[in-house]
Design an enzyme around this catalytic site. Structure first.
Site, PDB file in Angstrom:
ATOM      1  N   CYS A   1       3.997 -38.079 -10.617  1.00  0.00           N
ATOM      2  CA  CYS A   1       4.142 -37.993  -9.145  1.00  0.00           C
ATOM      3  C   CYS A   1       2.741 -38.019  -8.535  1.00  0.00           C
ATOM      4  CB  CYS A   1       4.867 -36.719  -8.745  1.00  0.00           C
ATOM      5  SG  CYS A   1       6.495 -36.503  -9.510  1.00  0.00           S
TER       6      CYS A   1
ATOM      7  N   CYS B   1       2.963 -27.220  -5.536  1.00  0.00           N
ATOM      8  CA  CYS B   1       2.069 -26.469  -4.648  1.00  0.00           C
ATOM      9  C   CYS B   1       2.921 -25.487  -3.846  1.00  0.00           C
ATOM     10  CB  CYS B   1       1.250 -27.393  -3.745  1.00  0.00           C
ATOM     11  SG  CYS B   1       2.206 -28.570  -2.769  1.00  0.00           S
TER      12      CYS B   1
END
Length: 386
Positions: free
Chosen positions: A226, A340
């Protein structure tokens, strides 16, 4: 522009944002309509807008309204600034406060005070426990600016000296051996020689620490599944890995070849149609789509766009990503799953789900980075094949 005129500009941009225009688009639109504004004016206005977005709930509460004007009044109050000093009506300043605006008092709920959506606060508390308030408070403030030093070509100390010659002051940060925190003149970085020569890249310190934790060895074949803009792919390549960058939306990687050339490294680009042509990998790294809750001080609008339905969709997407990784991993290879995010359903919760469906993998280590560590909130787990 005067400080008051900059506040008036921020009000206009916030009204545009509140009507449904994305923040960056609203800022760009305002700049095009006001070409007289200099770079310092635009930077100051941008700071006002993003300060307001980080504190949207508390600012709206303290200003008793959900308009750009009310939010800027509330933001000033929350920052300890008397709005009367900026809302003067003189020149291009906002109109003076009305008696009603001046006499406003507000009692904020805990979620408003912490600038967190009501529905999300229990999730945050379940994930962070006693650190909940400290982390949410950190996310209400501007993020530090970090650089990743390209250690294949230079050292942190040499970059510090080079940057200092251009008035950019930076110091090492303990989260990663490649990290420098910029203390003065961060807006000069993109034009600095260190940046133009590929000696540094803008990258959060925790993001750098995630890459370091993978313990990549020179010559290892690594897939950045990704990749997005490619910051971590560049960091992996700087460690000597043979990197293939992939993203379901290849356009996100359009700048990566030029960045790799500038950094003096090689990265192969894969689209979903060509990924199988690259075979299997020693390490498959997936920084999965997520809530972004660990980086809300950089992209605060994401906090307000997140809903229970969108969160549920993200969890489904993360499981879909994880389910595709074993087929890309060499026998005895490893998967590294990252987000994140500081929310456990996106982190350990997803790893536990994966392990129940893939008994041939085991988790050998994990780490949750917190905004309290200095960088963004990041999670990383390493899963090795048996």
């Amino acid at each position: 522009m005067t400080p008051s005129a900059r506040v008036a500009a921020a009000i206009e941009i916030l009204d545009d944002y509140l009507s449904g225009t994305p923040a960056e688009q609203a800022l760009t639109g305002w700049a095009r309509r006001h070409r007289f504004a200099g770079s310092k004016d635009r930077a100051a206005i941008r700071d006002h807008v993003f300060d307001a977005l980080r504190r949207l709930r508390s600012a709206a509460g303290l200003g008793a309204g959900k308009t750009g004007r009310a939010i800027m009044i509330g933001l000033m109050r929350g920052q300890g600034v008397d709005p009367d000093t900026l809302f003067t009506g003189e020149g291009h300043a906002p109109a003076p406060l009305t008696d009603q605006e001046r006499s406003l008092t507000a009692t904020l709920s805990r979620a408003e005070r912490l600038d967190c959506p009501d529905w999300l606060l229990p999730q945050v508390e379940d994930s962070l426990g006693p650190e909940t308030e400290a982390v949410l408070e950190a996310l209400r403030h501007r993020a530090p600016v970090f650089l990743r030093v390209n250690t294949t070509r230079t050292t942190r100390e040499e970059v510090q000296r080079t940057l200092a010659q251009e008035g950019i002051v930076a110091q090492p940060h303990p989260l990663a051996s490649t990290a420098l925190e910029v203390l003065e003149n961060p807006r000069k970085i993109s034009g600095s020689q260190a940046f133009l020569q590929g000696l540094v890249e803008l990258q959060d310190a925790a993001s750098q620490a995630v890459v370091e934790s993978l313990q990549v060895k020179p010559g290892q074949r690594v897939l950045d599944y990704c990749a997005g803009g490619g910051g971590k792919a560049l960091a992996l390549a700087s460690l000597g890995a043979e990197v293939v960058a992939h993203d379901i939306a290849p356009a996100r990687m359009k700048d990566l070849p030029a960045r790799a050339e500038r950094a003096g490294c090689k990265i192969d680009i894969s689209t979903p149609d060509t990924l199988r042509d690259f075979g299997s990998f020693d390490l498959v790294f997936a920084d999965a789509p997520c809530s972004g809750s660990g980086s809300w001080r950089r992209a605060p609008q994401g906090k307000w766009l997140l809903t229970p339905d969108r969160f549920a969709t993200l969890l489904e997407t993360q499981r879909m990503v994880l389910s595709q990784l074993p087929a890309l991993t060499s026998s005895g290879g490893a998967i590294a799953y990252a987000t994140c995010s500081v929310l456990q359903p996106e982190n350990r919760g997803q790893v536990d789900w994966f392990l129940t469906h893939h008994a041939d993998f085991t988790m050998v280590c994990e780490r949750q980075f917190s905004p309290l560590d200095g960088g963004d909130g990041f999670y990383i787990a390493r899963l090795e094949g048996k």
